[in-house]
Design a protein around this motif. Structure first.
Motif, mmCIF file in Angstrom:
data_model
loop_
_atom_site.group_PDB
_atom_site.id
_atom_site.type_symbol
_atom_site.label_atom_id
_atom_site.label_comp_id
_atom_site.label_asym_id
_atom_site.label_seq_id
_atom_site.Cartn_x
_atom_site.Cartn_y
_atom_site.Cartn_z
ATOM 1 N N VAL A 71 13.878 -4.610 -8.531
ATOM 2 C CA VAL A 71 13.124 -3.363 -8.445
ATOM 3 C C VAL A 71 12.293 -3.386 -7.166
ATOM 4 O O VAL A 71 11.444 -4.260 -6.990
ATOM 5 N N GLY A 72 12.555 -2.427 -6.282
ATOM 6 C CA GLY A 72 11.854 -2.369 -5.007
ATOM 7 C C GLY A 72 10.608 -1.504 -5.069
ATOM 8 O O GLY A 72 10.576 -0.481 -5.756
ATOM 9 N N MET A 73 9.579 -1.940 -4.353
ATOM 10 C CA MET A 73 8.318 -1.192 -4.225
ATOM 11 C C MET A 73 7.755 -1.431 -2.837
ATOM 12 O O MET A 73 8.259 -2.274 -2.089
ATOM 13 N N MET A 74 6.683 -0.714 -2.499
ATOM 14 C CA MET A 74 6.062 -0.859 -1.190
ATOM 15 C C MET A 74 4.544 -0.720 -1.336
ATOM 16 O O MET A 74 4.050 0.083 -2.136
ATOM 17 N N THR A 75 3.825 -1.509 -0.549
ATOM 18 C CA THR A 75 2.366 -1.447 -0.509
ATOM 19 C C THR A 75 1.948 -1.433 0.953
ATOM 20 O O THR A 75 2.500 -2.171 1.764
ATOM 21 N N VAL A 76 0.973 -0.589 1.282
ATOM 22 C CA VAL A 76 0.452 -0.502 2.644
ATOM 23 C C VAL A 76 -1.030 -0.853 2.619
ATOM 24 O O VAL A 76 -1.795 -0.297 1.830
ATOM 25 N N PHE A 77 -1.424 -1.788 3.476
ATOM 26 C CA PHE A 77 -2.828 -2.166 3.662
ATOM 27 C C PHE A 77 -3.298 -1.542 4.964
ATOM 28 O O PHE A 77 -2.586 -1.602 5.977
ATOM 29 N N ASN A 78 -4.492 -0.964 4.959
ATOM 30 C CA ASN A 78 -5.058 -0.441 6.200
ATOM 31 C C ASN A 78 -6.575 -0.319 6.075
ATOM 32 O O ASN A 78 -7.121 -0.322 4.977
ATOM 33 N N LEU A 79 -7.206 -0.276 7.234
ATOM 34 C CA LEU A 79 -8.642 -0.023 7.288
ATOM 35 C C LEU A 79 -8.840 1.478 7.453
ATOM 36 O O LEU A 79 -8.281 2.079 8.369
ATOM 37 N N GLN A 80 -9.604 2.065 6.571
ATOM 38 C CA GLN A 80 -9.940 3.484 6.691
ATOM 39 C C GLN A 80 -11.446 3.612 6.552
ATOM 40 O O GLN A 80 -12.006 3.178 5.552
ATOM 41 N N ASN A 81 -12.068 4.186 7.581
ATOM 42 C CA ASN A 81 -13.528 4.289 7.606
ATOM 43 C C ASN A 81 -14.172 2.927 7.381
ATOM 44 O O ASN A 81 -15.122 2.782 6.635
ATOM 45 N N GLN A 82 -13.577 1.901 8.016
ATOM 46 C CA GLN A 82 -14.053 0.513 7.978
ATOM 47 C C GLN A 82 -13.951 -0.132 6.601
ATOM 48 O O GLN A 82 -14.524 -1.193 6.362
ATOM 49 N N LYS A 83 -13.220 0.482 5.678
ATOM 50 C CA LYS A 83 -13.018 -0.069 4.335
ATOM 51 C C LYS A 83 -11.558 -0.468 4.188
ATOM 52 O O LYS A 83 -10.658 0.308 4.514
ATOM 53 N N LEU A 84 -11.297 -1.687 3.727
ATOM 54 C CA LEU A 84 -9.936 -2.151 3.536
ATOM 55 C C LEU A 84 -9.362 -1.547 2.258
ATOM 56 O O LEU A 84 -9.920 -1.715 1.176
ATOM 57 N N LEU A 85 -8.252 -0.835 2.424
ATOM 58 C CA LEU A 85 -7.578 -0.188 1.303
ATOM 59 C C LEU A 85 -6.170 -0.741 1.143
ATOM 60 O O LEU A 85 -5.560 -1.206 2.106
ATOM 61 N N LEU A 86 -5.668 -0.614 -0.051
ATOM 62 C CA LEU A 86 -4.298 -0.969 -0.391
ATOM 63 C C LEU A 86 -3.732 0.260 -1.101
ATOM 64 O O LEU A 86 -4.347 0.768 -2.036
ATOM 65 N N THR A 87 -2.601 0.769 -0.638
ATOM 66 C CA THR A 87 -1.923 1.890 -1.301
ATOM 67 C C THR A 87 -0.571 1.374 -1.767
ATOM 68 O O THR A 87 0.249 0.946 -0.957
ATOM 69 N N HIS A 88 -0.360 1.408 -3.071
ATOM 70 C CA HIS A 88 0.837 0.827 -3.685
ATOM 71 C C HIS A 88 1.764 1.954 -4.146
ATOM 72 O O HIS A 88 1.360 2.812 -4.933
ATOM 73 N N TYR A 89 2.982 1.954 -3.649
ATOM 74 C CA TYR A 89 3.993 2.924 -4.061
ATOM 75 C C TYR A 89 4.843 2.237 -5.122
ATOM 76 O O TYR A 89 5.667 1.383 -4.827
ATOM 77 N N CYS A 90 4.583 2.592 -6.367
ATOM 78 C CA CYS A 90 5.023 1.822 -7.525
ATOM 79 C C CYS A 90 6.344 2.317 -8.109
ATOM 80 O O CYS A 90 6.659 3.511 -8.041
ATOM 81 N N ALA A 91 7.070 1.402 -8.738
ATOM 82 C CA ALA A 91 8.286 1.759 -9.470
ATOM 83 C C ALA A 91 7.956 2.643 -10.673
ATOM 84 O O ALA A 91 8.826 3.337 -11.181
#
Length: 166
Positions: A71-91
Motif C-alpha cells: 500500500v503506497g502513501m506519501m508524506t511531505v515535511f516542510n517549514l511553513q511560517n517557521q513551523k515544521l509541518l508534516l502533511t500525510h496523504y493516506c491510504a
C-alpha cells in the motif's frame, strides 16, 4: 516596561521554537535515501515497509514515499511560517496535517492538527501522531512510529526499525 519584557520574552521563545523547527527539518533531511524494515502493528501482525525520502522544491520540502505491505502513501515535511509541518496523504483517503510538538535528542513527535486537517475523530479514521527517532549516533538506522484513531474508539499503532539501503 513590563509589556516590553513580555514582548521580548515572547519573541525570544518564538525565535527559539523556529530555530528548533529548522534544526529538526535539517535533521529529517538526513533521511534522504531508501530505507527498509518490518512494520509491527498493535494487533500482533507485521508487514514489510519501504520508505524513500527525497529533498524537493529547492530544499524546502522533504518527501517520504512509503510502501506498507503493497500500500503506497506519501508524506511531505516542510517549514511553513517557521513551523515544521508534516502533511500525510493516506491510504485511508484523507490528509492529516501534523505539527511538531516535541523534539528531544532527535526524537521528533508530530501531532495531527484536526482543524488544519479538516478531520474529526467522531467521524473519521486517521493518523493522529507520528514519531521519528533519528538515532543521531547511527545515520543508517531510525525508529518510525504512528498511531491511527477514529470513531467508536477504533485505534491501532505501528512501529518499525528501519535500515538504510541506499
Amino acid at each position: 516596561m513590563k509589556n516590553i519584557f513580555s514582548i521580548v520574552a515572547l519573541l525570544t521563545f518564538c525565535f527559539a521554537m523556529s530555530q528548533d523547527d529548522r534544526k529538526a527539518f535539517q535533521d529529517l533531511k538526513q533521511l534522504e535515501g531508501k530505507w527498509v524494515g518490518t512494520l509491527n502493528l498493535s494487533n500482533g501482525s507485521s508487514k514489510s515497509i519501504n520508505l524513500n525520502y527525497s529533498i524537493r522544491s529547492n530544499g524546502s520540502a522533504l518527501v517520504e514515499e512509503s510502501n506498507e505491505g503493497g500500500v503506497g502513501m506519501m508524506t511531505v515535511f516542510n517549514l511553513q511560517n517557521q513551523k515544521l509541518l508534516l502533511t500525510h496523504y493516506c491510504a485511508a483517503q484523507n490528509r492529516p496535517v501534523a505539527e511538531i510538538t516535541e523534539n528531544k535528542n532527535g526524537a521528533l513527535l508530530f501531532k495531527t492538527n484536526h482543524s488544519k486537517s479538516d478531520l474529526n475523530l467522531a467521524e473519521d479514521f486517521f493518523v493522529t501522531s507520528f514519531k521519528f527517532d533519528l538515532l543521531l549516533n547511527d545515520k543508517n538506522t531510525f525508529k518510525y512510529e504512528y498511531t491511527a484513531e477514529g470513531a467508536d474508539g477504533e485505534s491501532y499503532s505501528a512501529n518499525a526499525v528501519l535500515k538504510r539501503v541506499m
